[in-house]
Design an enzyme around this catalytic site. Structure first.
Site, short mmCIF file in Angstrom:
data_model
loop_
_atom_site.label_atom_id
_atom_site.label_comp_id
_atom_site.label_asym_id
_atom_site.label_seq_id
_atom_site.Cartn_x
_atom_site.Cartn_y
_atom_site.Cartn_z
N LYS A 13 86.05 -1.08 -67.04
CA LYS A 13 85.19 -2.55 -66.76
C LYS A 13 85.56 -3.21 -65.63
CE LYS A 13 88.20 -5.75 -69.39
NZ LYS A 13 89.35 -5.20 -68.63
N ARG A 88 89.49 -13.32 -73.84
CA ARG A 88 89.85 -12.21 -74.78
C ARG A 88 90.22 -12.48 -76.05
NH1 ARG A 88 92.45 -9.22 -70.03
NH2 ARG A 88 93.01 -7.14 -70.63
N ARG A 127 95.86 6.57 -64.14
CA ARG A 127 95.50 5.56 -63.09
C ARG A 127 96.32 5.09 -61.65
NH1 ARG A 127 92.75 0.58 -65.86
NH2 ARG A 127 94.74 -0.05 -66.37
N ARG A 162 100.67 0.86 -62.41
CA ARG A 162 100.90 -0.53 -63.05
C ARG A 162 101.93 -0.35 -64.17
NH1 ARG A 162 95.00 -3.15 -64.99
NH2 ARG A 162 96.29 -3.68 -66.79
N ARG A 173 98.12 -2.30 -76.06
CA ARG A 173 97.20 -2.92 -75.46
C ARG A 173 95.67 -2.81 -76.15
NH1 ARG A 173 97.88 -1.08 -69.74
NH2 ARG A 173 95.88 -1.88 -69.17
P1 AMP Z 1 94.12 -6.36 -67.26
O1 AMP Z 1 94.18 -6.28 -65.78
O2 AMP Z 1 92.78 -7.16 -67.69
O3 AMP Z 1 94.25 -5.09 -68.32
O4 AMP Z 1 95.22 -7.31 -67.95
C1 AMP Z 1 96.62 -7.06 -67.99
C2 AMP Z 1 97.29 -7.81 -68.76
O5 AMP Z 1 97.24 -9.24 -68.46
C3 AMP Z 1 96.90 -8.10 -70.47
O6 AMP Z 1 97.32 -6.94 -70.93
C4 AMP Z 1 97.39 -9.28 -70.74
O7 AMP Z 1 98.99 -9.18 -71.19
C5 AMP Z 1 97.15 -10.03 -69.58
N1 AMP Z 1 96.06 -10.97 -69.70
C6 AMP Z 1 94.75 -10.69 -68.74
N2 AMP Z 1 93.85 -11.32 -69.10
C7 AMP Z 1 94.30 -12.14 -70.04
C8 AMP Z 1 93.63 -13.03 -71.04
N3 AMP Z 1 92.05 -13.27 -70.70
N4 AMP Z 1 94.36 -13.49 -72.10
C9 AMP Z 1 95.54 -13.19 -72.18
N5 AMP Z 1 96.33 -12.30 -71.64
C10 AMP Z 1 95.58 -11.81 -70.55
#
Ligand code: AMP
Length: 217
Positions: A13, A88, A127, A162, A173
């Site tokens: 995504k 989310r 990744r 990451r 996750r």
């Molecule tokens: P992502 O890069 O979108 O996979 O986000 C990495 C991490 O950031 C997630 O596993 C959450 O811990 C935190 N995170 C990102 N977006 C949100 C959100 N909308 N609500 C809560 N935590 C978030």
């Protein structure tokens, strides 16, 4: 156009959101990227966010909603945005609607990328992301490697993994995603904006391009 990208971590995504943003000339807003930036700068917000992110847990709604609310006041968002990783939770979706409503706007389309678990796990464990924030290109050591290992093809910066791309955090996750996404799917289905996208070959190098073609069809 206000687009909310849904999809499990590693579904592609983020890549699809970047392509969409480029094609539609709209800002790509990733809450994950925003948090990682704060962590890098070692701000108070970053430290707090990191205590959740490193375990694969969600950052609390209030904190997350506030950073998005602030970002959506920027001038570059007035014609639309591609939201990636937000909302989310249902509370975040409701907060987003309220923020947009106050601006006389609404969420127009919510594409959900559907990718099998095995592909997701394989993709996340392999990744590598460009460390240059302006670039942010995403590679897969197995399916889409950079020409020179560890170096970005586009800007030459170092590729990094990451901290939450490890087997334990990934499992968490994915569980967190599953638990919350049902509410979001119901929420957006009721609003008639949900579009399910199942890439034919999610391991293909151009899978994200194909997904975007499908979204814009
Ligand atoms: P992502 O890069 O979108 O996979 O986000 C990495 C991490 O950031 C997630 O596993 C959450 O811990 C935190 N995170 C990102 N977006 C949100 C959100 N909308 N609500 C809560 N935590 C978030």
């Amino acid at each position: 156009m206000y687009i909310v990208m849904l999809g499990a971590p590693g579904s592609g995504k983020g890549t699809a959101a970047k392509i969409l943003a480029k094609r539609l000339n709209l800002p790509h807003i990733s809450t994950g990227d925003m948090f990682r930036e704060q962590i890098k700068k070692e701000t108070e917000l970053g430290k707090l966010a990191d205590s959740y992110i490193s375990k694969g847990e969600l950052v609390p709604d209030e904190l997350t909603i506030n950073i998005v609310k602030d970002r959506l006041t920027w001038d570059d968002t007035k014609n639309g945005v591609i939201l990636d990783g937000f909302p989310r939770t249902k509370a975040q979706a409701e907060a987003l609607d309220k923020i947009l409503e106050e601006q006389g706007k609404k969420v127009d389309i919510v594409p959900e990328l559907i990718v099998p678990d095995q592909v997701i796990i394989d993709r996340i464990l392999n990744r590598a992301t460009c460390s240059n924030k302006e670039c942010g290109a995403i590679y897969n050591i197995k399916y889409k490697p950079s020409k020179v290992p560890g170096v970005c093809d586009i800007c030459g910066a170092k590729l990094v993994t990451r901290t939450d791309d490890n087997a334990e955090a990934i499992k968490n996750r994915l569980e967190v995603y599953r638990k919350n996404v049902q509410d979001l799917l119901t929420y957006y289905k009721e609003k008639n904006v949900l579009v399910s996208i199942t890439p034919k070959d999610p391991t293909a190098e151009n899978a994200s391009e194909q997904a975007v073609d499908e979204i814009l069809k």
